[in-house]
Design a protein around this motif. Structure first.
Motif, PDB file in Angstrom:
ATOM      1  N   ALA A   1      67.107 -71.048 115.579  1.00 48.14           N
ATOM      2  CA  ALA A   1      68.132 -71.554 116.496  1.00 48.14           C
ATOM      3  C   ALA A   1      69.266 -72.213 115.719  1.00 48.14           C
ATOM      4  CB  ALA A   1      67.518 -72.535 117.489  1.00 48.14           C
ATOM      5  N   ASP A   2      68.926 -72.992 114.710  1.00 49.21           N
ATOM      6  CA  ASP A   2      69.952 -73.662 113.896  1.00 49.21           C
ATOM      7  C   ASP A   2      70.780 -72.662 113.098  1.00 49.21           C
ATOM      8  OD1 ASP A   2      69.102 -76.152 114.801  1.00 49.21           O
ATOM      9  OD2 ASP A   2      67.873 -76.564 113.016  1.00 49.21           O
TER      10      ASP A   2
ATOM     11  N   ASP B   1      73.285 -70.344 115.453  1.00 47.39           N
ATOM     12  CA  ASP B   1      74.157 -70.999 116.434  1.00 47.39           C
ATOM     13  C   ASP B   1      73.722 -70.724 117.872  1.00 47.39           C
ATOM     14  OD1 ASP B   1      75.816 -72.150 114.464  1.00 47.39           O
ATOM     15  OD2 ASP B   1      76.914 -70.259 114.256  1.00 47.39           O
ATOM     16  N   ILE B   2      72.452 -70.873 118.112  1.00 51.49           N
ATOM     17  CA  ILE B   2      71.890 -70.648 119.447  1.00 51.49           C
ATOM     18  C   ILE B   2      72.318 -71.781 120.375  1.00 51.49           C
ATOM     19  CG2 ILE B   2      69.725 -70.520 120.753  1.00 51.49           C
ATOM     20  CD1 ILE B   2      70.360 -67.985 119.052  1.00 51.49           C
ATOM     21  N   ASP B   3      72.715 -71.428 121.588  1.00 50.65           N
ATOM     22  CA  ASP B   3      73.129 -72.413 122.584  1.00 50.65           C
ATOM     23  C   ASP B   3      71.963 -72.905 123.432  1.00 50.65           C
ATOM     24  OD1 ASP B   3      75.992 -72.103 122.022  1.00 50.65           O
ATOM     25  OD2 ASP B   3      75.725 -70.116 122.921  1.00 50.65           O
ATOM     26  N   LEU B   4      70.986 -72.031 123.664  1.00 51.11           N
ATOM     27  CA  LEU B   4      69.861 -72.354 124.535  1.00 51.11           C
ATOM     28  C   LEU B   4      68.613 -71.651 124.029  1.00 51.11           C
ATOM     29  CD1 LEU B   4      68.745 -73.495 127.288  1.00 51.11           C
ATOM     30  CD2 LEU B   4      69.331 -71.260 128.258  1.00 51.11           C
TER      31      LEU B   4
ATOM     32  N   TYR C   1      76.889 -70.088 127.899  1.00 52.75           N
ATOM     33  CA  TYR C   1      75.995 -69.698 126.809  1.00 52.75           C
ATOM     34  C   TYR C   1      76.510 -68.403 126.188  1.00 52.75           C
ATOM     35  CZ  TYR C   1      72.757 -72.860 129.232  1.00 52.75           C
ATOM     36  OH  TYR C   1      72.174 -73.936 129.830  1.00 52.75           O
TER      37      TYR C   1
ATOM     38  N   ALA D   1      64.063 -79.523 118.525  1.00 52.90           N
ATOM     39  CA  ALA D   1      65.305 -78.736 118.607  1.00 52.90           C
ATOM     40  C   ALA D   1      66.504 -79.611 118.970  1.00 52.90           C
ATOM     41  CB  ALA D   1      65.149 -77.627 119.642  1.00 52.90           C
ATOM     42  N   ASP D   2      67.637 -79.289 118.361  1.00 53.85           N
ATOM     43  CA  ASP D   2      68.896 -79.942 118.715  1.00 53.85           C
ATOM     44  C   ASP D   2      69.558 -79.249 119.901  1.00 53.85           C
ATOM     45  OD1 ASP D   2      68.746 -81.846 116.648  1.00 53.85           O
ATOM     46  OD2 ASP D   2      69.620 -80.425 115.214  1.00 53.85           O
ATOM     47  N   GLN D   3      69.171 -78.029 120.167  1.00 53.21           N
ATOM     48  CA  GLN D   3      69.737 -77.239 121.254  1.00 53.21           C
ATOM     49  C   GLN D   3      69.059 -77.596 122.573  1.00 53.21           C
ATOM     50  OE1 GLN D   3      68.358 -76.084 118.494  1.00 53.21           O
ATOM     51  NE2 GLN D   3      70.012 -75.100 117.372  1.00 53.21           N
TER      52      GLN D   3
END
Length: 148
Positions: free
Chosen positions: A102-103, A106-109, A2, A136-138
């Motif tokens: 988050a999008d 570029d959030i990983d988690l 992360y 969420a996609d993450q």
């Protein structure tokens, strides 16, 4: 694993364990911790504001103060672990703002806290955490806090 971790906090007891978890993960992975507080526009737009002489007395201002305090608490706790924090206070619908942040960053988690509510409460009001998990996609980690 992360690089950027998002902690969405509401400053309530349900976020306590999530804050600890997010800070430890950020320290372990040498990741940037993003702390986000969303001033819920549905809450302050539900009030007419007629009873307030000055807009600084209204519910929006009060929620902003709660958010500032919550973000300061995350910053303070993260500093004890040498974790750098990006603090953000936004206005909107919490689940939408969390997913958008988050999008855009570029959030990983995403790390969220939750506490157990009666089923009637959840079916009536829903849950920000439930909505974020669905939208969420993450990767999303939900950290539960027991409430007595």
């Amino acid at each position: 694993m992360y690089d950027d971790i998002l902690l969405a906090t509401d400053g309530e007891v349900g976020s306590e364990n999530a804050t600890t978890h997010a800070i430890r993960l950020a320290a372990l992975h040498d990741a940037m911790l993003h702390a986000l507080f969303v001033v819920d526009s549905d809450v302050y737009s539900a009030y007419s504001g007629d009873e307030y002489v000055d807009e600084r007395e209204g519910p929006e201002h009060g929620l902003e103060e709660v958010g500032e305090d919550a973000l300061a608490a995350v910053r303070s706790r993260a500093a004890d672990h040498d974790v750098e924090v990006v603090e953000t206070l936004q206005h909107g619908r919490p689940h939408e703002e969390i997913v958008a942040y988050a999008d855009e960053n570029d959030i990983d988690l995403i790390v969220l806290g939750t506490r157990r509510h009666p089923e009637e409460y959840r079916s009536l009001l829903g849950s920000v955490t439930d909505r974020v998990v669905r939208l969420a996609d993450q990767a999303v980690t939900v950290v539960k806090t027991g409430v007595e």
